[in-house]
Design a protein around this motif. Structure first.
Motif, mmCIF file in Angstrom:
data_model
loop_
_atom_site.group_PDB
_atom_site.id
_atom_site.type_symbol
_atom_site.label_atom_id
_atom_site.label_comp_id
_atom_site.label_asym_id
_atom_site.label_seq_id
_atom_site.Cartn_x
_atom_site.Cartn_y
_atom_site.Cartn_z
ATOM 1 N N THR A 44 8.037 14.978 -3.067
ATOM 2 C CA THR A 44 7.419 13.660 -2.926
ATOM 3 C C THR A 44 8.479 12.607 -2.631
ATOM 4 O O THR A 44 8.261 11.710 -1.806
ATOM 5 N N THR A 101 2.059 6.276 -7.181
ATOM 6 C CA THR A 101 0.980 7.110 -7.719
ATOM 7 C C THR A 101 1.285 8.584 -7.499
ATOM 8 O O THR A 101 1.052 9.412 -8.391
ATOM 9 N N CYS A 102 1.823 8.938 -6.357
ATOM 10 C CA CYS A 102 2.181 10.338 -6.086
ATOM 11 C C CYS A 102 3.306 10.811 -6.999
ATOM 12 O O CYS A 102 3.298 11.964 -7.451
ATOM 13 N N TYR A 148 9.394 9.031 5.367
ATOM 14 C CA TYR A 148 8.390 8.129 5.929
ATOM 15 C C TYR A 148 8.987 6.751 6.074
ATOM 16 O O TYR A 148 8.693 6.005 6.933
ATOM 17 N N ALA A 202 0.829 -1.210 0.000
ATOM 18 C CA ALA A 202 0.000 0.000 0.000
ATOM 19 C C ALA A 202 0.859 1.254 0.000
ATOM 20 O O ALA A 202 0.574 2.210 -0.735
ATOM 21 N N VAL A 203 1.918 1.278 0.795
ATOM 22 C CA VAL A 203 2.791 2.455 0.853
ATOM 23 C C VAL A 203 3.502 2.658 -0.477
ATOM 24 O O VAL A 203 3.548 3.773 -1.010
ATOM 25 N N TYR A 204 4.063 1.589 -1.043
ATOM 26 C CA TYR A 204 4.755 1.724 -2.329
ATOM 27 C C TYR A 204 3.801 2.150 -3.442
ATOM 28 O O TYR A 204 4.153 2.970 -4.290
ATOM 29 N N THR A 205 2.584 1.601 -3.446
ATOM 30 C CA THR A 205 1.606 1.997 -4.465
ATOM 31 C C THR A 205 1.219 3.459 -4.315
ATOM 32 O O THR A 205 1.125 4.191 -5.307
ATOM 33 N N PHE A 206 1.018 3.909 -3.091
ATOM 34 C CA PHE A 206 0.671 5.307 -2.848
ATOM 35 C C PHE A 206 1.765 6.236 -3.360
ATOM 36 O O PHE A 206 1.498 7.218 -4.057
ATOM 37 N N PHE A 207 3.010 5.944 -3.037
ATOM 38 C CA PHE A 207 4.084 6.839 -3.449
ATOM 39 C C PHE A 207 4.384 6.740 -4.940
ATOM 40 O O PHE A 207 4.758 7.738 -5.554
#
Length: 124
Positions: free
Chosen positions: A117, A90-91, A124, A83-88
């Motif tokens: 970013t 995408t960012c 994080y 989830a963290v890797y996908t979020f970043f």
């Protein structure tokens, strides 16, 4: 320093597949009952208070044992990592500026990499 040599020998000689934190509690309960019979504990109310404190202590030990016994499944850490890797990712794509060669109004500056970013990801 909490046990005598004899108590330690008896505790280590006890065969149990589980933690043996409860054995000294049982010993204490037996000794408290013996102290009441011998008159070293003056009345039943004092014995009741002693046993309530012992039960509270034993419940806390049991809770600690359960926290140690039940581990967090590996799938939870994997889900959080994905989830963290996908979020970043995408960012990184979504926070880039538009190409100024396309002539979009108000977008004269083009930075190829969103620096803040990336800094957010690393911190994080």
């Amino acid at each position: 320093g909490f046990l005598t040599r004899e108590e330690r020998r008896r505790l280590e000689g006890l065969r149990s597949p589980y933690n043996k934190f409860w054995v000294p509690c049982a010993w204490f309960g037996a000794l408290a009952g013996q102290a009441r019979r011998e008159g070293r504990v003056r009345d039943d109310c004092a014995l009741k208070l002693l046993m309530e404190e012992l039960n509270r202590f034993r419940a806390h030990c049991s809770l600690l044992f359960h926290y140690d016994w039940i581990s967090v499944p590996l799938v939870y850490t994997q889900v959080v990592t994905i989830a963290v890797y996908t979020f970043f990712l995408t960012c990184l794509i979504g926070r880039q500026f538009l190409d100024p060669a396309q002539g979009y109004a108000g977008h004269e500056l083009d930075l190829g990499v969103p620096v803040f970013t990336l800094l957010q990801f690393f911190f994080y």
